[in-house]
Design a protein around this motif. Structure first.
Motif, mmCIF file in Angstrom:
data_model
loop_
_atom_site.group_PDB
_atom_site.id
_atom_site.type_symbol
_atom_site.label_atom_id
_atom_site.label_comp_id
_atom_site.label_asym_id
_atom_site.label_seq_id
_atom_site.Cartn_x
_atom_site.Cartn_y
_atom_site.Cartn_z
ATOM 1 N N LEU A 154 0.883 -1.213 0.075
ATOM 2 C CA LEU A 154 0.191 -0.063 -0.133
ATOM 3 C C LEU A 154 0.824 1.261 0.013
ATOM 4 C CD1 LEU A 154 -2.723 1.216 -0.114
ATOM 5 C CD2 LEU A 154 -2.560 1.090 2.715
ATOM 6 N N SER A 155 2.008 1.301 0.652
ATOM 7 C CA SER A 155 2.814 2.502 0.730
ATOM 8 C C SER A 155 3.384 2.570 -0.707
ATOM 9 C CB SER A 155 4.018 2.198 1.733
ATOM 10 O OG SER A 155 4.972 3.086 1.778
ATOM 11 N N GLU A 156 3.744 1.605 -1.328
ATOM 12 C CA GLU A 156 4.211 1.840 -2.662
ATOM 13 C C GLU A 156 3.045 2.645 -3.583
ATOM 14 O OE1 GLU A 156 5.436 -2.055 -4.306
ATOM 15 O OE2 GLU A 156 7.236 -2.285 -2.708
ATOM 16 N N TYR A 157 1.892 2.036 -3.513
ATOM 17 C CA TYR A 157 0.606 2.520 -4.155
ATOM 18 C C TYR A 157 0.570 4.070 -3.651
ATOM 19 C CZ TYR A 157 -1.168 -1.767 -6.258
ATOM 20 O OH TYR A 157 -1.203 -2.658 -7.289
ATOM 21 N N ALA A 158 0.759 4.229 -2.474
ATOM 22 C CA ALA A 158 0.689 5.844 -1.951
ATOM 23 C C ALA A 158 1.770 6.637 -2.854
ATOM 24 C CB ALA A 158 0.801 5.831 -0.352
ATOM 25 N N SER A 159 2.888 6.258 -2.942
ATOM 26 C CA SER A 159 3.876 6.920 -3.608
ATOM 27 C C SER A 159 3.790 7.134 -4.976
ATOM 28 C CB SER A 159 5.396 6.170 -3.443
ATOM 29 O OG SER A 159 5.823 5.881 -2.128
ATOM 30 N N PHE A 160 3.017 6.237 -5.795
ATOM 31 C CA PHE A 160 2.485 6.097 -6.993
ATOM 32 C C PHE A 160 1.589 7.174 -7.145
ATOM 33 C CE2 PHE A 160 0.012 4.818 -10.824
ATOM 34 C CZ PHE A 160 1.103 4.717 -11.524
ATOM 35 N N CYS A 161 0.603 7.358 -6.240
ATOM 36 C CA CYS A 161 -0.484 8.141 -6.505
ATOM 37 C C CYS A 161 -0.222 9.605 -5.903
ATOM 38 C CB CYS A 161 -1.825 7.722 -5.599
ATOM 39 S SG CYS A 161 -2.220 6.093 -6.570
ATOM 40 N N ASP A 162 1.091 9.770 -5.481
ATOM 41 C CA ASP A 162 1.540 10.866 -4.760
ATOM 42 C C ASP A 162 0.499 11.249 -3.827
ATOM 43 O OD1 ASP A 162 3.283 13.152 -4.368
ATOM 44 O OD2 ASP A 162 1.866 14.362 -5.662
ATOM 45 N N VAL A 163 0.564 10.224 -2.627
ATOM 46 C CA VAL A 163 -0.202 10.421 -1.379
ATOM 47 C C VAL A 163 0.562 10.036 0.119
ATOM 48 C CG1 VAL A 163 -2.353 9.565 -0.054
ATOM 49 C CG2 VAL A 163 -2.512 9.986 -2.619
ATOM 50 N N ARG B 143 -9.133 9.476 7.527
ATOM 51 C CA ARG B 143 -7.942 8.853 7.329
ATOM 52 C C ARG B 143 -7.952 7.854 5.859
ATOM 53 N NH1 ARG B 143 -3.412 7.812 10.209
ATOM 54 N NH2 ARG B 143 -4.049 9.625 11.307
ATOM 55 N N ALA B 144 -9.170 7.188 5.682
ATOM 56 C CA ALA B 144 -9.726 6.470 4.622
ATOM 57 C C ALA B 144 -9.486 7.388 3.505
ATOM 58 C CB ALA B 144 -10.809 5.519 4.853
ATOM 59 N N LEU B 145 -10.214 8.578 3.537
ATOM 60 C CA LEU B 145 -10.475 9.416 2.618
ATOM 61 C C LEU B 145 -9.071 10.287 1.983
ATOM 62 C CD1 LEU B 145 -13.964 11.642 3.430
ATOM 63 C CD2 LEU B 145 -13.167 9.969 1.531
ATOM 64 N N ARG B 146 -8.271 10.451 2.812
ATOM 65 C CA ARG B 146 -7.042 11.146 2.672
ATOM 66 C C ARG B 146 -6.091 10.111 1.795
ATOM 67 N NH1 ARG B 146 -3.563 13.703 7.308
ATOM 68 N NH2 ARG B 146 -2.146 14.005 5.574
ATOM 69 N N GLN B 147 -6.106 8.887 1.812
ATOM 70 C CA GLN B 147 -5.836 7.852 1.144
ATOM 71 C C GLN B 147 -6.449 7.136 0.129
ATOM 72 O OE1 GLN B 147 -2.079 5.902 3.629
ATOM 73 N NE2 GLN B 147 -4.065 6.111 5.029
ATOM 74 N N PHE B 148 -7.638 7.657 -0.285
ATOM 75 C CA PHE B 148 -8.637 6.843 -0.848
ATOM 76 C C PHE B 148 -8.115 6.695 -2.484
ATOM 77 C CE2 PHE B 148 -12.346 6.251 -3.659
ATOM 78 C CZ PHE B 148 -13.320 5.702 -2.916
ATOM 79 N N SER B 149 -7.546 7.441 -2.997
ATOM 80 C CA SER B 149 -6.991 6.899 -4.498
ATOM 81 C C SER B 149 -5.839 5.823 -4.440
ATOM 82 C CB SER B 149 -6.104 8.111 -5.088
ATOM 83 O OG SER B 149 -4.929 8.626 -4.197
ATOM 84 N N CYS B 150 -5.259 5.854 -3.333
ATOM 85 C CA CYS B 150 -4.001 4.657 -3.332
ATOM 86 C C CYS B 150 -4.820 3.191 -2.840
ATOM 87 C CB CYS B 150 -2.745 5.045 -2.529
ATOM 88 S SG CYS B 150 -3.433 5.368 -0.777
ATOM 89 N N LEU B 151 -5.818 3.565 -1.801
ATOM 90 C CA LEU B 151 -6.436 2.187 -1.484
ATOM 91 C C LEU B 151 -7.145 1.696 -2.671
ATOM 92 C CD1 LEU B 151 -7.699 3.819 2.053
ATOM 93 C CD2 LEU B 151 -6.401 1.778 1.648
ATOM 94 N N GLU B 152 -7.906 2.713 -3.510
ATOM 95 C CA GLU B 152 -8.701 2.357 -4.729
ATOM 96 C C GLU B 152 -7.728 1.493 -5.513
ATOM 97 O OE1 GLU B 152 -11.967 4.380 -7.412
ATOM 98 O OE2 GLU B 152 -10.173 5.571 -7.085
#
Length: 528
Positions: free
Chosen positions: A166-175, A197-206
């Protein structure tokens, strides 16, 4: 320390008005903890304080019944020779064991003192209001926000691999990657934090759930949720709608005395909910929220005027323009929003103390409500608590009340401490009690006595709930054998009685002498 602090508390309860609160622990052992806390006006600190009295343990198969709990409570009062006649209020949870109309703790306490004011916990009511409203929203949309945030938390909770991915996805989504927040159903403020907290990372979670092929049952549910474009809209709505509940609940959890403000703030809370889905004309000229016909659809706002939050509106419009959702999706969403607010208002009106006479009459204590204060409000309390306020001179109290109304408006400014916006009511009335006439007598002798009695009345059960948090922090897996009525009770008593840093605490001579005697006794026993 405990014997010294306990004796001081008992001495105060024998001389002055106090309120008591009790709440039961979850049944996890063969005995049930029912900690008793006491709320008093401490003249040494010029403030209302909450102190720990006793753990009040109950056991056996009837440990949770009103009869058993009250018998334990009354036994403690008899043991310490604490008079019930000085008890002016009692804070209880809202369950039937505590507040029911038959065989409850409330009924038994009233037999001891009919003047006791009982306050159910509005924090629980506000929390339950949001839960009931959320259930209506779920019925319409099939989206359960609590299940969603719990699935999210537990899916990542014990897996370093999933978190790293998930951390990798966050970096990719710039989150910015952040740990997800665990929502606990019985914690009043945790849902909004978990949603935020879920909304702050919604794009990478999605991206994570739509890309990873995990066949886990929880992952499948989350993948279905993230496949639905309305999921983000639902979360954004909750983030916006829950703010009214959060603000009111935070207010009720404050330590300083708030009883004069509860009636106004409770009504304001309900009115705020009404503003979110009703036409302004429906609320205009209504003297009370109880008079509003909020279920009348003709008086409710159009879908486009319902409050869902600016960000929610923008997201909904964007999805519709892109063709990701249909008009039917929008209709269904607005229908759910309407049901959410209607249920919230309905539950609030039937459970909050919106028409409580004591709360209405207590408003004269508030400095900002002075211009509306009436002598009859003071007389309400002198009549109700006539045993504790005997032989009141009507002329004297009229003179004091008139002098109180004539105080300069800027007097309150002289009491503010550095950086303080609002002066706590207990400090205000402690200072008013110290104002002297030329004869040396107190200018507000009677009025301040009435005020101090009112200020100890409970406005919520939050302090009692904090006791259980303190128990969990002290009775840990590393210290599982702390005796509830021994060391654990001593720790709680000291923590609540002394709110200053240990290096600032100045013990009295009597306490130091007791400590020396205990030390000498301990040394003799160990040297023998």
């Amino acid at each position: 320390m405990k014997p010294y602090l306990l004796s001081e508390l008992i001495e105060h309860m024998n001389k002055c008005p106090y309120t008591v609160a009790i709440d039961g622990s979850n049944d996890t052992g063969i005995e049930k903890m029912n900690p008793i806390t006491v709320r008093i006006f401490d003249i040494n600190r010029d403030k209302v304080v909450t102190q720990f009295l006793d753990m009040c343990m109950t056991g056996g198969k009837h440990c949770g019944t009103a009869g058993t709990i009250f018998a334990g409570m009354d036994g403690i009062f008899q043991k310490y020779q604490i008079p019930w006649k000085n008890c002016v209020g009692m804070g209880l949870d809202n369950c039937s064991v505590n507040m029911g109309c038959r065989n409850s703790i409330r009924q038994r306490a009233q037999l001891k003192n009919s003047s006791i004011y009982f306050m159910g916990c509005p924090c629980h009511i506000v929390h339950n209001t949001s839960e009931k409203a959320s259930s209506e929203f779920t019925k319409e949309t099939k989206f359960d926000v609590e299940d969603f945030v719990l699935d999210l938390f537990y899916y990542f909770d014990k897996s370093t691999k999933r978190k790293a991915t998930l951390s990798e996805y966050a970096s990719f989504c710039d989150v910015e990657y952040r740990e997800l927040v665990k929502h606990v159903n019985v914690r009043w403020l945790s849902l909004e934090l978990a949603v935020h907290r879920a909304l702050r990372q919604f794009s990478c979670l999605e991206s994570y759930f739509l890309s990873e092929g995990d066949g886990n049952v929880r992952a499948t549910r989350l993948r279905t949720a993230f496949n639905d474009p309305m999921t983000e809209v639902y979360l954004l709505f909750y983030q916006a709608a829950l703010q009214a509940f959060i603000n009111f609940n935070k207010f009720l959890q404050r330590d300083d005395p708030l009883i004069p403000f509860v009636h106004e703030r409770a009504n304001k809370f309900v009115k705020t909910l009404m503003f979110k889905f009703m036409k302004i004309t429906a609320l205009k000229d209504k003297s009370s929220v109880l008079d509003v016909d909020f279920k009348n659809v003709a008086l409710q706002a159009e879908d486009s005027q319902l409050f869902i939050g600016m960000t929610t509106q923008q997201k909904l419009a964007k999805l519709f323009e892109e063709g990701s959702i249909t008009e039917r999706n929008k209709k269904k969403f607005f229908c759910a929003v309407r049901k959410f607010y209607v249920k919230a208002v309905d539950y609030s009106l039937s459970h909050l103390p919106l028409n409580d006479d004591l709360l209405k009459e207590a408003r004269w204590l508030s400095w900002t409500c002075r211009s509306e204060a009436q002598l009859s409000q003071v007389q309400f309390f002198t009549s109700r608590y006539s045993d504790l306020l005997p032989d009141i001179d009507e002329e004297a109290i009229l003179d004091e009340f008139s002098e109180y109304l004539l105080l300069a408006d800027n007097y309150i400014e002289t009491l503010k401490e550095s950086g303080e916006e609002i002066v706590p009511l207990d400090r205000l009335w402690a200072n008013l009690a110290k104002i002297k006439l030329s004869s040396g007598q107190s200018k507000f002798a009677i009025l301040s006595k009435v005020a101090k009695l009112i200020l100890v009345l409970p406005h919520s059960n939050a302090a009692e709930e904090r006791i259980f948090s303190m128990v969990r922090k002290n009775k840990t897996p590393f210290r599982p054998n702390l005796e509830a009525e021994g060391t654990l009770s001593s720790i709680l008593m000291v923590k609540l009685a002394i709110d200053e840093p240990c290096y600032q605490f100045e013990p009295k001579e009597s306490l130091l002498e007791s400590a020396k005697k205990a030390t000498r006794k301990n040394n003799v026993e160990h040297n023998a």
